[in-house]
Write a protein that holds these residues in place. Structure first.
Motif, mmCIF file in Angstrom:
data_model
loop_
_atom_site.group_PDB
_atom_site.id
_atom_site.type_symbol
_atom_site.label_atom_id
_atom_site.label_comp_id
_atom_site.label_asym_id
_atom_site.label_seq_id
_atom_site.Cartn_x
_atom_site.Cartn_y
_atom_site.Cartn_z
ATOM 1 N N LEU A 28 0.794 -1.224 0.000
ATOM 2 C CA LEU A 28 0.000 0.000 0.000
ATOM 3 C C LEU A 28 0.829 1.279 0.000
ATOM 4 O O LEU A 28 0.326 2.340 -0.352
ATOM 5 N N ASP A 79 1.441 6.964 -0.945
ATOM 6 C CA ASP A 79 0.260 6.120 -0.775
ATOM 7 C C ASP A 79 -0.156 5.626 -2.150
ATOM 8 O O ASP A 79 -0.519 6.424 -3.020
ATOM 9 N N GLU A 119 -2.753 3.875 -3.074
ATOM 10 C CA GLU A 119 -4.191 3.948 -3.352
ATOM 11 C C GLU A 119 -4.579 5.336 -3.862
ATOM 12 O O GLU A 119 -5.321 5.467 -4.818
#
Length: 164
Positions: A71, A87, A89
């Motif tokens: 992640l 990050d 995502e």
């Protein structure tokens, strides 16, 4: 300067790590390339062999490593005494000042990030979430690259770095 064979071997190992990371998550394997000149991380879809993103980071990037959960990416900036946490995502980056000259970097399950500081001859242990320093361990003169089980960390060279 690495030999061409060593560079090719390093790239193949990193690509394998990228493919395993993507396969484990059931998504297309992604490849992340630090671009020092642009102060960014280029994101590639390795199934389509196309660039799908570019994330701006601080200048002076050197090493890149992935968290075991896939992640987050961690990037060192030796000349600026900091690391960037990317990050995956949201494709956003935040900086953490740690001082010194952070060079090699690796992430471990359980939320720890390990960073070498060749200038101080230390291994710095950080909490991955907060960036707080958990320990600083003397390891000898000029420590460089790191490797945690199942993760690849590319050694610093004067060309873009690749890691999963």
């Amino acid at each position: 300067m690495p030999t061409p064979a060593a560079s090719i071997a390093r790239i193949l190992i990193v690509l394998l790590a990228c493919m395993l990371t993507g396969a484990a998550k059931g998504t297309a394997p992604l490849l992340f390339v630090v671009n020092e000149e642009k102060a960014s991380v280029a994101v590639f879809d390795t199934h389509k062999d196309t660039q799908i993103g570019d994330v701006n980071i601080s200048p002076g990037a050197a090493e890149i490593a992935a968290a075991p959960d896939g992640l987050h990416l961690y990037i060192t900036h030796p000349a600026y005494g900091k690391i960037t946490v990317l990050d995956k995502e949201t494709m956003t980056a935040r900086g953490i000042g740690i001082g010194g000259s952070p060079s090699g970097i690796a992430a471990k399950a359980g939320g720890r990030v390990f960073v070498t500081d060749p200038g101080r001859g230390t291994l710095i242990v950080l909490d991955a979430e907060s960036g707080n320093r958990l320990a600083e361990i003397k390891v000898g003169r000029a420590p460089a690259g790191l490797r945690c089980p199942c993760r690849i960390v590319a050694r610093s060279w004067p060309t873009p770095r690749i890691s999963a």
